[in-house]
Motif scaffolding. Structure first.
Motif, short mmCIF file in Angstrom:
data_model
loop_
_atom_site.label_atom_id
_atom_site.label_comp_id
_atom_site.label_asym_id
_atom_site.label_seq_id
_atom_site.Cartn_x
_atom_site.Cartn_y
_atom_site.Cartn_z
N PRO A 1 -2.31 -14.43 14.30
CA PRO A 1 -1.80 -14.11 12.95
C PRO A 1 -2.19 -12.72 12.46
CG PRO A 1 -3.62 -15.66 12.82
CD PRO A 1 -3.30 -15.52 14.27
N VAL A 2 -3.29 -12.17 12.97
CA VAL A 2 -3.72 -10.84 12.57
C VAL A 2 -3.58 -9.91 13.77
CG1 VAL A 2 -5.60 -9.43 11.66
CG2 VAL A 2 -5.33 -11.80 10.88
N ILE A 3 -2.78 -8.84 13.60
CA ILE A 3 -2.36 -8.02 14.73
C ILE A 3 -2.88 -6.60 14.63
CG2 ILE A 3 -0.35 -7.04 15.93
CD1 ILE A 3 -0.62 -10.03 16.29
N THR A 4 -3.50 -6.16 15.71
CA THR A 4 -3.78 -4.74 15.93
C THR A 4 -3.06 -4.36 17.21
OG1 THR A 4 -5.92 -4.80 14.80
CG2 THR A 4 -5.55 -3.01 16.37
N TRP A 5 -2.17 -3.39 17.11
CA TRP A 5 -1.27 -3.11 18.23
C TRP A 5 -0.77 -1.67 18.15
CZ3 TRP A 5 3.80 -1.51 18.38
CH2 TRP A 5 4.50 -1.66 19.58
N LYS A 6 -0.53 -1.06 19.31
CA LYS A 6 0.03 0.28 19.33
C LYS A 6 1.00 0.40 20.50
CE LYS A 6 -1.24 5.20 19.32
NZ LYS A 6 -2.36 6.18 19.36
N GLN B 1 -2.50 -2.17 12.35
CA GLN B 1 -3.96 -2.23 12.31
C GLN B 1 -4.39 -3.39 11.43
OE1 GLN B 1 -6.12 -0.29 14.10
NE2 GLN B 1 -7.76 -1.61 13.33
N GLU B 2 -4.83 -4.47 12.07
CA GLU B 2 -5.30 -5.67 11.38
C GLU B 2 -4.31 -6.12 10.30
OE1 GLU B 2 -9.32 -5.24 10.03
OE2 GLU B 2 -10.09 -4.82 12.03
N GLN B 3 -3.06 -6.21 10.70
CA GLN B 3 -2.00 -6.68 9.80
C GLN B 3 -1.78 -8.17 10.00
OE1 GLN B 3 -0.17 -4.92 7.41
NE2 GLN B 3 -1.69 -3.33 7.77
N MET B 4 -1.71 -8.90 8.89
CA MET B 4 -1.43 -10.34 8.96
C MET B 4 0.08 -10.56 8.90
SD MET B 4 -2.95 -13.43 6.61
CE MET B 4 -4.56 -13.29 7.40
N VAL B 5 0.61 -11.32 9.85
CA VAL B 5 2.03 -11.62 9.91
C VAL B 5 2.26 -13.04 9.42
CG1 VAL B 5 4.07 -11.72 11.36
CG2 VAL B 5 2.30 -10.02 11.85
N LEU B 6 2.94 -13.16 8.30
CA LEU B 6 3.17 -14.44 7.64
C LEU B 6 4.65 -14.58 7.29
CD1 LEU B 6 0.12 -14.34 5.21
CD2 LEU B 6 0.32 -15.72 7.29
N PRO B 7 5.14 -15.84 7.16
CA PRO B 7 4.43 -17.10 7.38
C PRO B 7 4.28 -17.40 8.87
CG PRO B 7 6.72 -17.56 6.93
CD PRO B 7 6.56 -16.07 6.80
N ARG B 8 3.47 -18.39 9.18
CA ARG B 8 3.29 -18.81 10.55
C ARG B 8 4.22 -19.99 10.85
NH1 ARG B 8 1.62 -14.89 13.12
NH2 ARG B 8 1.00 -16.28 14.83
N ALA B 9 4.71 -20.04 12.08
CA ALA B 9 5.55 -21.15 12.50
C ALA B 9 4.75 -22.45 12.49
CB ALA B 9 6.11 -20.88 13.90
N THR B 10 5.46 -23.55 12.54
CA THR B 10 4.82 -24.86 12.59
C THR B 10 3.82 -24.92 13.73
OG1 THR B 10 6.88 -25.83 11.74
CG2 THR B 10 5.29 -27.34 12.76
#
Length: 344
Positions: free
Chosen positions: A147-152, A160-169
């Motif tokens: 759910p929390v993404i650090t990626w390049k 940078q430590e971004q939360m991706v919401l909502p989450r799937a079931t």
């Protein structure tokens, strides 16, 4: 084996008036068709993404969200989502919302797409065709796990430590890989342990057997559990009460659509002998009455060890009433016999 239907949202062309069906009309028809699929007990529906004047659906998840409100059991997926020209963050969010609306019935089928219109439309360079898919698929799968993404990456701004919401079931969205028969794509799906859907729309299905063998070999080589092994095919099909009458009705529509696509790809005109061969055991079409369809589906299941079979049902944009009849026959006459045969 799951039995389902895929569509692209083909718009009906009226040769008498030289007019194309209004997209809004076709979208309403699609929702009615999905509702019937659910009512007759089919397992899966998938809708494709296109950005062309002959298709009604550029955003599968909007159709799926609408369908989630009128269905109860059928799985709802894309077929496919063009990951290369999409933003994986937004794509995940959209499908997570469909998943929540539907009570956990959403799926995302990732592909590179059979057309290229989305690349210039969304500002991407076709020279990056392969690297775009690899990078964006990597990000999509990472989001699906965390759910929390650090990626390049190269083609998108870093996270940078971004939360991706909502989450799937259950914090998991089923992601399939769709391919047209490229060995590297098949190998990638096996390496990642993702379910594989192969489109077989021409030639002889037996020619595709090496791809299924490659996938299974790679899947096992990378240690993925066989109880989660899933492999399917997407084939053009249509069903009616009388096979000969159905062919006379459907061939002109099917040939016209194949020619519309073929003109941009340098294909020769589509001929009746191709259509008739496609309907045989060794051909790629599943078009006919219930008895013919049952035999063909069981043959393909045995040939490939399928866990999913998807009839692509709106090629050439048959009339809504004919699609509804085809769905009814599939769900009430074909599916029960196929399921019973596979239980023996």
């Amino acid at each position: 084996m799951e039995l389902g239907i895929s569509m692209f949202g083909d718009l009906h062309f009226d040769a008498a008036t030289n007019s194309v069906q209004a997209p809004g009309e076709r979208l309403k028809e699609i929702i009615e068709e999905i509702k019937l699929m659910d009512e007759v007990g089919l397992d899966y529906f998938g809708i494709g993404e296109h950005h062309r004047p002959d298709y009604a659906v550029p955003t599968p998840e909007i159709v799926l969200a609408a369908a989630s409100t009128v269905t109860r059991n059928i799985k709802l997926g894309s077929a496919v989502s063009v990951v290369s020209s999409s933003d994986p963050v937004k794509l995940y969010q959209n499908f997570a919302m469909v998943d929540l609306l539907s009570g956990g019935r959403a799926e995302l089928m990732a592909g590179r797409g059979s057309f290229i219109e989305s690349f210039p439309l969304f500002g991407y360079d076709l020279r990056d065709y392969d690297s775009l898919f690899e990078e964006k698929l990597d990000l999509l799968l990472k989001i699906n796990k965390e759910p929390v993404i650090t990626w390049k990456g190269k083609h998108r701004a870093p996270l940078q430590e971004q939360m991706v919401l909502p989450r799937a079931t259950d914090n998991h969205l089923p992601v399939w890989i769709a391919v047209g028969g490229t060995p590297s794509s098949v190998e990638r799906a096996g390496r990642l342990g993702l379910p594989l859907m192969i489109a077989i729309i021409g030639g002889s299905p037996a020619q595709f057997q090496p791809f299924f063998e490659l996938y299974k070999e790679t899947y096992q080589q990378y240690g993925h559990p066989m109880d989660q092994y899933q492999v399917g095919i997407h084939v053009h099909g249509f069903y009616g009460e009388d096979s000969a009458a159905l062919s006379e009705m459907y061939y002109p529509l099917y040939a016209a659509q194949m020619d519309r696509v073929g003109r941009s790809r340098g294909w020769p005109p589509y001929r009746r002998n191709q259509f008739d061969f496609g309907k045989t055991k060794n051909g790629a079409l599943v078009i006919g009455d219930a008895s013919e369809a049952i035999d063909k589906i069981l043959y393909l299941q045995e040939l490939f060890g399928l866990t999913r079979f998807a009839t692509h049902m709106d090629t050439g944009a048959p009339l809504h009433r004919d699609i509804m009849k085809s769905i009814e026959i599939y769900g009430t006459k074909i599916a029960p016999k196929v399921r019973a045969a596979l239980k023996k």
